[in-house]
Design an enzyme around this catalytic site. Structure first.
Site, PDB file in Angstrom:
ATOM      1  N   LYS A  35       0.846  -1.208   0.000  1.00 16.53           N
ATOM      2  CA  LYS A  35       0.000   0.000   0.000  1.00 16.53           C
ATOM      3  C   LYS A  35       0.876   1.252   0.000  1.00 16.53           C
ATOM      4  CE  LYS A  35      -4.090  -0.003   2.117  1.00 16.53           C
ATOM      5  NZ  LYS A  35      -5.125   0.006   3.183  1.00 16.53           N
ATOM      6  N   GLU A 154     -17.906   7.425   4.034  1.00 18.27           N
ATOM      7  CA  GLU A 154     -17.215   7.029   2.814  1.00 18.27           C
ATOM      8  C   GLU A 154     -17.972   7.591   1.620  1.00 18.27           C
ATOM      9  OE1 GLU A 154     -15.721   2.949   4.864  1.00 18.27           O
ATOM     10  OE2 GLU A 154     -16.036   2.936   2.706  1.00 18.27           O
ATOM     11  N   LEU A 269     -33.223   8.873   7.147  1.00 19.21           N
ATOM     12  CA  LEU A 269     -34.525   8.191   7.232  1.00 19.21           C
ATOM     13  C   LEU A 269     -34.882   7.611   5.867  1.00 19.21           C
ATOM     14  CD1 LEU A 269     -36.854  10.489   9.426  1.00 19.21           C
ATOM     15  CD2 LEU A 269     -35.738   8.342  10.072  1.00 19.21           C
ATOM     16  N   GLY A 272     -34.584   1.055   3.039  1.00 18.14           N
ATOM     17  CA  GLY A 272     -33.888   0.305   1.993  1.00 18.14           C
ATOM     18  C   GLY A 272     -33.668  -1.130   2.422  1.00 18.14           C
ATOM     19  N   CYS A 279     -18.427   0.445   9.364  1.00 18.09           N
ATOM     20  CA  CYS A 279     -18.615   1.097  10.664  1.00 18.09           C
ATOM     21  C   CYS A 279     -19.866   0.656  11.422  1.00 18.09           C
ATOM     22  CB  CYS A 279     -18.594   2.606  10.476  1.00 18.09           C
ATOM     23  SG  CYS A 279     -16.974   3.193   9.953  1.00 18.09           S
TER      24      CYS A 279
HETATM   25  C1  UDX Z   1     -10.469   2.211  10.517  1.00 11.36           C
HETATM   26  C2  UDX Z   1     -11.145   1.432  11.599  1.00 11.36           C
HETATM   27  O1  UDX Z   1     -11.341   0.158  11.129  1.00 11.36           O
HETATM   28  C3  UDX Z   1     -12.442   2.011  11.986  1.00 11.36           C
HETATM   29  O2  UDX Z   1     -12.933   1.439  13.148  1.00 11.36           O
HETATM   30  C4  UDX Z   1     -12.296   3.384  12.331  1.00 11.36           C
HETATM   31  O3  UDX Z   1     -13.507   3.944  12.546  1.00 11.36           O
HETATM   32  C5  UDX Z   1     -11.544   4.086  11.311  1.00 11.36           C
HETATM   33  O4  UDX Z   1     -10.328   3.508  10.930  1.00 11.36           O
HETATM   34  P1  UDX Z   1     -10.664   2.115   7.962  1.00 11.36           P
HETATM   35  O5  UDX Z   1      -9.744   3.239   7.699  1.00 11.36           O
HETATM   36  O6  UDX Z   1     -11.843   1.983   7.092  1.00 11.36           O
HETATM   37  O7  UDX Z   1     -11.269   2.145   9.433  1.00 11.36           O
HETATM   38  O8  UDX Z   1      -9.805   0.767   8.068  1.00 11.36           O
HETATM   39  P2  UDX Z   1      -8.907   0.124   6.998  1.00 11.36           P
HETATM   40  O9  UDX Z   1      -9.317   0.628   5.674  1.00 11.36           O
HETATM   41  O10 UDX Z   1      -8.920  -1.305   7.305  1.00 11.36           O
HETATM   42  O11 UDX Z   1      -7.442   0.751   7.311  1.00 11.36           O
HETATM   43  C6  UDX Z   1      -6.684   0.402   8.374  1.00 11.36           C
HETATM   44  C7  UDX Z   1      -5.219   0.497   7.886  1.00 11.36           C
HETATM   45  O12 UDX Z   1      -4.364   0.293   9.000  1.00 11.36           O
HETATM   46  C8  UDX Z   1      -4.870  -0.565   6.841  1.00 11.36           C
HETATM   47  O13 UDX Z   1      -4.287   0.047   5.734  1.00 11.36           O
HETATM   48  C9  UDX Z   1      -3.860  -1.451   7.562  1.00 11.36           C
HETATM   49  O14 UDX Z   1      -2.858  -1.957   6.706  1.00 11.36           O
HETATM   50  C10 UDX Z   1      -3.268  -0.481   8.573  1.00 11.36           C
HETATM   51  N1  UDX Z   1      -2.672  -1.111   9.757  1.00 11.36           N
HETATM   52  C11 UDX Z   1      -3.379  -2.024  10.453  1.00 11.36           C
HETATM   53  C12 UDX Z   1      -1.390  -0.711  10.145  1.00 11.36           C
HETATM   54  O15 UDX Z   1      -0.764   0.112   9.506  1.00 11.36           O
HETATM   55  N2  UDX Z   1      -0.840  -1.276  11.273  1.00 11.36           N
HETATM   56  C13 UDX Z   1      -1.518  -2.214  11.999  1.00 11.36           C
HETATM   57  O16 UDX Z   1      -0.994  -2.693  13.002  1.00 11.36           O
HETATM   58  C14 UDX Z   1      -2.832  -2.601  11.581  1.00 11.36           C
HETATM   59  C1  UDX Z   2     -20.907   6.038   8.778  1.00  9.65           C
HETATM   60  C2  UDX Z   2     -21.260   7.340   9.494  1.00  9.65           C
HETATM   61  O1  UDX Z   2     -22.219   8.049   8.736  1.00  9.65           O
HETATM   62  C3  UDX Z   2     -20.011   8.181   9.672  1.00  9.65           C
HETATM   63  O2  UDX Z   2     -20.292   9.354  10.417  1.00  9.65           O
HETATM   64  C4  UDX Z   2     -18.967   7.374  10.425  1.00  9.65           C
HETATM   65  O3  UDX Z   2     -17.783   8.082  10.568  1.00  9.65           O
HETATM   66  C5  UDX Z   2     -18.685   6.080   9.728  1.00  9.65           C
HETATM   67  O4  UDX Z   2     -19.880   5.360   9.529  1.00  9.65           O
HETATM   68  P1  UDX Z   2     -20.442   5.284   6.305  1.00  9.65           P
HETATM   69  O5  UDX Z   2     -20.420   3.917   6.858  1.00  9.65           O
HETATM   70  O6  UDX Z   2     -19.409   5.694   5.363  1.00  9.65           O
HETATM   71  O7  UDX Z   2     -20.453   6.358   7.517  1.00  9.65           O
HETATM   72  O8  UDX Z   2     -21.826   5.416   5.534  1.00  9.65           O
HETATM   73  P2  UDX Z   2     -23.249   6.081   5.753  1.00  9.65           P
HETATM   74  O9  UDX Z   2     -23.455   7.112   4.713  1.00  9.65           O
HETATM   75  O10 UDX Z   2     -23.452   6.441   7.144  1.00  9.65           O
HETATM   76  O11 UDX Z   2     -24.180   4.822   5.412  1.00  9.65           O
HETATM   77  C6  UDX Z   2     -24.104   3.686   6.211  1.00  9.65           C
HETATM   78  C7  UDX Z   2     -25.103   2.647   5.696  1.00  9.65           C
HETATM   79  O12 UDX Z   2     -26.427   3.060   5.989  1.00  9.65           O
HETATM   80  C8  UDX Z   2     -25.034   2.430   4.187  1.00  9.65           C
HETATM   81  O13 UDX Z   2     -25.209   1.061   3.913  1.00  9.65           O
HETATM   82  C9  UDX Z   2     -26.220   3.248   3.673  1.00  9.65           C
HETATM   83  O14 UDX Z   2     -26.730   2.747   2.469  1.00  9.65           O
HETATM   84  C10 UDX Z   2     -27.227   3.045   4.810  1.00  9.65           C
HETATM   85  N1  UDX Z   2     -28.220   4.129   4.933  1.00  9.65           N
HETATM   86  C11 UDX Z   2     -27.788   5.391   5.207  1.00  9.65           C
HETATM   87  C12 UDX Z   2     -29.581   3.813   4.808  1.00  9.65           C
HETATM   88  O15 UDX Z   2     -29.961   2.671   4.550  1.00  9.65           O
HETATM   89  N2  UDX Z   2     -30.498   4.830   4.974  1.00  9.65           N
HETATM   90  C13 UDX Z   2     -30.116   6.119   5.256  1.00  9.65           C
HETATM   91  O16 UDX Z   2     -30.992   6.985   5.397  1.00  9.65           O
HETATM   92  C14 UDX Z   2     -28.716   6.408   5.373  1.00  9.65           C
END
Ligand code: UDX
Ligand code: UDX
Length: 468
Positions: A35, A154, A269, A272, A279
């Protein structure tokens, strides 16, 4: 300020690039050498709007990539931990990566450092990090541990970073609170918004964003509770949508009636096929585990998760009701990502449904604008599963078309072309992207969420009426 961000995933990479845009010197660290090499080559491992521009602007200048955590710690004043915190088998958060990073930080501390939690972690994690550094013999005056939870979504992560509803700074010392304020100063004093040209403000952006300064425990809880409440809103509206289906009411009207109450609001709201992503599913289990640990049986969260799981089963039943037996049927699937705007398929309802359809003997022709490569890795290889290059190719000779992800481009399909391509004019929409009336005019049998099912009207007559 010189800042390190450990973990170059969805959260860490976005935070690192945005901190560089705020004018800081940033090192993005990851233990995944591929990466890091990919990032050094200027490639972007995730699909996020504005991220390629930020990386191009700062990479190799104020933003560098490294696997050398110890070196980065020595070179930085603040270290943000954004590594994964996946769920364990029991559902609580697996903090082993956070611990191993904390231990590496401890081994490299040679002057005062602020260690900041960015990952979503259960309450008390900051205590555990503090304890780890002390047990690894780092003098107390050489570090502080703080919490700065991320609320980015995201697909809109960069915009959410610069235009958040609030910035939460969890610190248990004046020094830590001051450093965090200094890191976000360009947002707080508004100077960023005067110079920023790249990321336009979304509607209703709060400029400057409010800062909420708390203790670390409160900050940790704010994150878990916020995600749990958002997921609760989604399960609530899905449960109401199911009642609408049973009584013949229309969730659009009900949602509008509920959401117009300023104490409730319309956001989150949208009914779906249930929430997914890296998360909500994980954080609900994690929060429930925290509650259990401190003797609180947070049964409500269990209900939120059960309704969410049931929502997928309900959608599958709708497909069966429309197609009778599924074995040998060909279905077109639009959407594989857990939501529109991202290539992320973690805990995606769409992936779970495609998996279920394959195990029921269906043929699946799937299309997604960004997530097909990740879906191909995750889904079982099968001669009955094809990834195609457009929604129209997916619809070809299919017995029904399923809409599983709310991509913008799926809202403007050429319905005539879709109808011509399909073997039978059946659309089952798990995201309510279309108006039932319009779908009927185009001759579709249209099934959606929380709205009455519509049967095809005479397409010919309607085409004339629609002047096409
Ligand atoms: C992460 C957490 O999973 C989530 O709970 C939090 O809310 C936000 O950060 P995300 O960024 O989506 O979410 O995770 P991921 O995409 O899996 O990235 C984690 C990164 O950490 C990976 O690139 C992994 O390689 C790296 N990592 C993991 C390290 O560099 N060192 C480690 O020991 C473990
Ligand atoms: C979520 C939180 O919104 C964000 O604040 C946190 O930091 C990480 O988790 P994310 O998981 O990227 O973000 O997506 P989000 O836009 O929240 O949607 C989460 C899921 O809920 C998706 O599967 C989406 O399709 C669903 N969703 C969202 C619904 O079904 N109905 C809605 O009204 C909104």
């Amino acid at each position: 300020m010189r800042i390190s961000v450990v973990g170059s995933g969805y959260v860490g990479l976005v935070a690192a690039a945005c901190f560089a845009e705020l004018g800081h010197q940033v090192i993005s660290i990851d233990n995944d050498i591929q990466k890091i090499e990919l990032l050094r080559r200027g490639e972007v491992p995730i699909h996020e709007e504005f991220l390629p521009q930020l990386l191009e602007k700062h990479s190799g200048r104020t933003l560098t990539f490294s696997t050398d955590l110890a070196g980065a710690v020595r070179a930085s004043a603040a270290i943000f931990i954004a590594v994964g915190t996946p769920s364990t088998y029991q559902g609580d958060a697996d903090l082993s990566y956070v611990e191993s990073v904390a231990r590496e930080i401890a081994g490299a501390i040679d002057s005062y450092k602020l260690v900041v939690e960015k990952s979503t972690v259960p309450v008390f994690t900051s205590d555990w990090i503090r304890k780890t550094l002390s047990l690894d013999r780092v003098p107390a005056e050489l570090f502080d541990v703080a919490s700065n939870p991320e609320f980015l979504r995201e697909g809109s992560a960069v915009s959410d970073f610069f235009y958040p509803d609030r910035i939460v700074l969890g610190a248990d010392s004046e020094r830590a609170a001051c450093m965090l304020q200094e890191i976000y100063a360009p947002l707080r004093d508004g100077s960023f918004y005067q110079s920023n040209v790249l990321v336009p403000p979304p509607a209703e952006a709060r400029i400057p964003p409010p800062f909420i300064v708390t203790g670390t425990k409160s900050a940790e809880l704010i994150k878990h509770a916020s995600n749990a409440f958002l997921a609760l809103k989604i399960s609530f509206i899905n449960a109401v949508a199911n009642i609408c289906e049973a009584v013949g009411a229309d969730i659009r009207e009900v949602r509008d009636g509920i959401g117009s109450d300023s104490r409730i609001g319309h956001r989150f709201l949208n009914p779906g096929i249930g929430y997914g992503g890296s998360c909500f599913p994980k954080d609900l289990k994690g929060f429930q585990a925290v509650a259990r640990e401190v003797g609180c049986d947070f049964r409500l969260l269990q209900e939120v998760m059960s309704i969410n799981e049931e929502q997928r089963q309900r959608f599958l039943r709708k497909v069966r009701n429309a197609l009778w037996t599924l074995k040998g049927k060909r279905v077109a699937v639009l959407g594989l990502a857990f939501k529109g705007g991202t290539d992320d398929i973690r805990e995606s309802p769409a992936i779970a449904l495609v998996d279920a359809l394959l195990s029921e003997g269906c043929e699946v022709q799937a299309y997604d604008p960004a997530a097909m490569a990740r879906a191909e890795e995750a889904l079982p290889r099968s001669p009955r599963l094809a990834f195609v290059q457009s929604p129209y190719e997916a619809a070809r000779d299919a017995d029904a078309l399923l809409i599983l992800t709310d991509w913008e481009e799926f809202t403007t399909l050429d319905l005539g072309r879709i109808s011509d391509a399909l073997k039978r004019p059946i659309v089952i929409d798990g995201r309510n992207l279309y108006e039932p009336e319009e779908m009927a005019r185009h001759g579709f049998m249209y099934v959606s969420v929380g709205r009455p099912e519509v049967r095809p009207q005479q397409r010919a007559a309607n085409n004339v009426a629609a002047g096409s």
